[in-house]
Scaffold this motif. Sequence first.
Motif, PDB file in Angstrom:
ATOM      1  N   ASN A  47      -5.472   1.738   4.898  1.00  0.00           N
ATOM      2  CA  ASN A  47      -5.428   0.294   5.123  1.00  0.00           C
ATOM      3  C   ASN A  47      -4.410  -0.071   6.195  1.00  0.00           C
ATOM      4  O   ASN A  47      -4.533  -1.103   6.846  1.00  0.00           O
ATOM      5  N   GLN A  54     -12.167   5.343   5.238  1.00  0.00           N
ATOM      6  CA  GLN A  54     -10.748   5.084   5.006  1.00  0.00           C
ATOM      7  C   GLN A  54     -10.087   6.228   4.246  1.00  0.00           C
ATOM      8  O   GLN A  54     -10.643   6.743   3.279  1.00  0.00           O
ATOM      9  N   CYS A  58      -7.549  -2.297  -3.685  1.00  0.00           N
ATOM     10  CA  CYS A  58      -6.382  -2.053  -2.828  1.00  0.00           C
ATOM     11  C   CYS A  58      -6.544  -2.772  -1.502  1.00  0.00           C
ATOM     12  O   CYS A  58      -5.658  -3.468  -1.028  1.00  0.00           O
ATOM     13  N   SER A 117      -9.809   2.836  -5.942  1.00  0.00           N
ATOM     14  CA  SER A 117      -8.408   3.257  -5.881  1.00  0.00           C
ATOM     15  C   SER A 117      -7.487   2.375  -6.717  1.00  0.00           C
ATOM     16  O   SER A 117      -6.631   2.883  -7.422  1.00  0.00           O
ATOM     17  N   CYS A 154      -1.629   5.222   3.669  1.00  0.00           N
ATOM     18  CA  CYS A 154      -2.912   4.601   3.290  1.00  0.00           C
ATOM     19  C   CYS A 154      -3.689   4.171   4.540  1.00  0.00           C
ATOM     20  O   CYS A 154      -3.116   3.627   5.490  1.00  0.00           O
ATOM     21  N   CYS A 203      -7.417   7.654   1.628  1.00  0.00           N
ATOM     22  CA  CYS A 203      -6.633   7.230   0.473  1.00  0.00           C
ATOM     23  C   CYS A 203      -5.837   8.449   0.017  1.00  0.00           C
ATOM     24  O   CYS A 203      -6.278   9.193  -0.854  1.00  0.00           O
ATOM     25  N   PRO A 204      -4.696   8.680   0.668  1.00  0.00           N
ATOM     26  CA  PRO A 204      -3.956   9.909   0.387  1.00  0.00           C
ATOM     27  C   PRO A 204      -3.544  10.034  -1.077  1.00  0.00           C
ATOM     28  O   PRO A 204      -3.347  11.155  -1.563  1.00  0.00           O
ATOM     29  N   THR A 205      -3.428   8.946  -1.769  1.00  0.00           N
ATOM     30  CA  THR A 205      -2.972   9.018  -3.156  1.00  0.00           C
ATOM     31  C   THR A 205      -4.032   9.588  -4.098  1.00  0.00           C
ATOM     32  O   THR A 205      -3.742  10.430  -4.934  1.00  0.00           O
ATOM     33  N   PHE A 206      -5.254   9.128  -3.951  1.00  0.00           N
ATOM     34  CA  PHE A 206      -6.275   9.570  -4.912  1.00  0.00           C
ATOM     35  C   PHE A 206      -7.379  10.445  -4.332  1.00  0.00           C
ATOM     36  O   PHE A 206      -7.997  11.223  -5.048  1.00  0.00           O
ATOM     37  N   ASN A 265     -13.235   4.221   1.023  1.00  0.00           N
ATOM     38  CA  ASN A 265     -12.410   5.401   0.742  1.00  0.00           C
ATOM     39  C   ASN A 265     -13.072   6.322  -0.289  1.00  0.00           C
ATOM     40  O   ASN A 265     -12.434   7.207  -0.843  1.00  0.00           O
ATOM     41  N   TRP A 303       0.826  -1.205   0.000  1.00  0.00           N
ATOM     42  CA  TRP A 303       0.000   0.000   0.000  1.00  0.00           C
ATOM     43  C   TRP A 303       0.867   1.265   0.000  1.00  0.00           C
ATOM     44  O   TRP A 303       2.013   1.261   0.479  1.00  0.00           O
ATOM     45  N   CYS A 304       0.298   2.376  -0.455  1.00  0.00           N
ATOM     46  CA  CYS A 304       1.022   3.649  -0.471  1.00  0.00           C
ATOM     47  C   CYS A 304       1.251   4.122   0.964  1.00  0.00           C
ATOM     48  O   CYS A 304       0.445   3.826   1.854  1.00  0.00           O
TER      49      CYS A 304
HETATM   50  S1  SF4 Z   1      -4.264   4.020  -3.826  1.00  0.00           S
HETATM   51 FE1  SF4 Z   1      -5.221   4.724  -1.971  1.00  0.00          FE
HETATM   52  S2  SF4 Z   1      -6.259   2.940  -1.156  1.00  0.00           S
HETATM   53 FE2  SF4 Z   1      -4.799   2.242  -2.663  1.00  0.00          FE
HETATM   54  S3  SF4 Z   1      -2.994   1.765  -1.510  1.00  0.00           S
HETATM   55 FE3  SF4 Z   1      -2.754   3.818  -2.214  1.00  0.00          FE
HETATM   56  S4  SF4 Z   1      -3.556   5.050  -0.596  1.00  0.00           S
HETATM   57 FE4  SF4 Z   1      -4.264   3.013  -0.232  1.00  0.00          FE
END
Ligand code: SF4
Lengths: 288, 578
Positions: free
Chosen positions: A25, A201, A54, A128, A23, A203-206, A124, A19-20
């Motif tokens: 998770n 949750q 994810c 993702s 995250c 999801c810092p990436t998206f 989230n 995971w990022c």
């Molecule tokens: S994309 Fe979002 S949900 Fe998926 S691993 Fe990265 S942070 Fe977590």
Amino acid sequence: MATTPLTQRDYTTKYTPSWCPGCGNFGIMPATKGAFAELGIPPHQIAMIFGIGCSSNGSNFYNVYAFHGIHGRSLPVASGVKLANSELTVVADSGDGDAYGEGISHFVHTARTNIDITYLVHDNHLYSLTTGQTSPTSEEGMKTKSAPFGNIDHPFNPIATAILNGATFVAQGFSSDIPQLKELIKQAIKHRGFSFINIMQLCPTFNKLNEFPWYKERVIKLEDEKHNTSDYQAALMQAVRTDGKIPLGVFYQIEKPTYHDRLEQLKTPLVKHRIDRIDITRSLEIYR
Amino acid sequence: MERTWINWKIGGPAGFGIKSVGAMFARAMLRLGQYVFAYDEYPSLIRGGHNTYEITVSPQPIYTTRRPVSILVCLDQMTFDEHHQELAENAIVIINDSQVTAPVAQLPSKATVHVIPMDQLVEENGGEKVMRNVVALGASIAVLGVEFGPLNDIIEFNFGNKGKEVDLNVRLAKAGYDYIKSHMSQPSPFLVKTQKNPNRLFMTGNEAIAWGAIKAGCKLYAAYPMTPATSILHNLALQARNYQMVVKHCEDEISAVNVAVGAGYAGLRAMTGTSGGGFSLMSETYGMAGMMEVPVVMVNAIRPGPSTGMPTWTGQGDLRFVLHSSQDEFPRFVLAPGSIEQCFEMTQTAFDLAERYQTPVVILTDKQLAECNIWVDKLDLKPRTLDRGLIYDAGDVEKHKPYKRYALDVEHGISPRTLPGTPGGEHIQNSDEHTEEGFSEEGSEMRVRQMDKRYKKIDAAARLLPDPELEGDAHADLTFVSWGSTRGAILEAMEDLRAAGMKVNFLQILYISPLPVKKIREVFTKAKKIAIVEGNKTGQLAGWIREQTGLASDYKILKYDGRPFFPHEIVQSVKDMK
Ligand code: SF4
Ligand SMILES: Cc1ncc(C[n+]2csc(CCOP(=O)(O)OP(=O)(O)O)c2C)c(N)n1
């Protein structure tokens, strides 16, 4: 033989989480493993059924009987496992796309069966793994890759849906509040019947809309509101709040006969039935 | 000895008990020691449609419906209008005087018509209008020159302990019977002679599949209704308590197959059943079970398609679909029974194969086999050794550390399973491509090795499974090759062809995959001429054989109008061969 208490490490594989950084998770997994450990359920007695996403990639990181299935279908597989072997602790684990998109009918219908499994949904508000499209719980107006001009659909309400359709334990947690989430998961697993936790949750990436400060402003605890968890109407009222607050905790919990309680053939786990000498001779008389 | 047979056909509006009276007629014939094949045609409607039920009766073993129709019972005008052209030269037509007219111009030259005041007889005996079918039943028995006794027994059997209902129905049947007896001016050309009754059974393919599953220890059946697979669900639901199994009517086919796979993964013998459209929905999970190596038995009872097609009719159009359903490649186990005994036996085999090879196994049938009631002399009810496959318990896991769910270095591609609940056997069961431990893995080398491992199973099974046997004359002028329900019509066509002086034999392909390639090669090289018979437009088995062996047949006899093959059609096709 002295038994050492179980720790999270007993539920952990050698596979490194992919995971990022940051995250949510990473919060949900220790809450789940911590709940297993504190309930003292040995890894081999747990079947965790995942979908695809994810969150479901987490299947690689759990040292239990993990089942990494297909998108949207964790619940029916989990039901099959529980029907086969009621001695297992069965947990289905999905993302919000998985659970409320492809898997929506299973969600509604599994709630109706009140089968004794626990459903954890990592919400989230986005898809993702497929790089950030609108999910059923995305807010109206949210801009995503599949809705670049803003989401025009009304968001799905998982909590109200679960209550309306017969789930007997309905709660909401938050990936950043691990202690509370762990307690909720413990309660859910202990609950006899279909138990469901929608887990908010990060999801810092998206997801740049629903970030930690955004939640901080909105989350409240049902406990603090003196909410009566056995009151159906009060639970629904909490589920459809219009003040923009996000209640965490148990919305609803009642005792009701489970699927297994209602079928005499499930009194002993089906996997333990003898099947090697089944005699059908007498039954065939009706075909003469 | 030349075959003698009669075809009794009854027709009427839907909801008039056509099927139940047909079943009683067939059972009465069965008790007289006759061989019986019952075929019903009905539209995909519950009310307002036109239903027929036809029963071919013969003192010799029969395997399919015979035409022309010997005795036609018309409860309504539509039955006469739609079916009079199916009548034999010397046919007997039984009609209800108040409802039906049978114009002489439309009748074959030697036909006899019996006009019975059915409604009046029903009224006199205190019955209700819908019960005219029972009067017609009594009349039919009388026409065949048979005692009333067996019918009496059957009515009692049919209504169980409902005393008053039995009496009334017996009275009505007797009224029809006596009416014929007192009005028949000349003996009927269709007399049935009593033979020894060896206690034959009378069941459908779906019933045989259901019982095969129960006997094989199937503990869970999950399904969503779809004709013509639905009666498997009905039969098993009725038996669930008796045999301590769970029968789950799921929200859809996707759920059904996933419930079954979940149960299979947890160590249960589990099955699901559907027809083509439902199988389409199941196809992703079919692949998942193949990838994850989870045992599950799936029945696809074919109806003509594509899409919703013709729900209540028959065809064999799904062979290629099942061979290729779901993305990419994995070993396919596809079984195709063609008789009631084979449905019963092969369902049991399907569970053994599924567990032995840790794989989904598909049983292909069609409406003709699924829903026709057919005689069976006996089913083999002896307990048989179940092949539960390679399952490690805690001790085994301890002995063979470290445990690897998808171990590569194994015989026949079979890695040991551990069932949830087994200490030390925790692992990830993975629909992603995976390592030996089950972890998701996208490396090219592991991908190839896991693919090759999975494919070893089909090679191993191909070596182990029994070859089909060539039935019929050793040195034949013509060899039939076919699969599934077509078997019946071919066996009968062979009789007729032999009577006409031809030598014929028949290779029935029971395992579509793995295909018995060696046997097919042997038969194809020895045969003078080969005709492949199947119920689809493109000759799917013919194509599959060609693909697997490089061998082509000389002829294809194909039918895809939604009706089963009738023997005379095959005979005609053979006569037309150049
Ligand atoms: S994309 Fe979002 S949900 Fe998926 S691993 Fe990265 S942070 Fe977590
Ligand atoms: C049948 C099918 N459709 C689409 C996909 C592609 N897919 C993989 S994950 C995913 C959505 C993931 O979103 P969510 O379930 O919310 O999980 P997250 O990744 O956010 O944890 C989709 C659409 C798939 N694997 N299978």
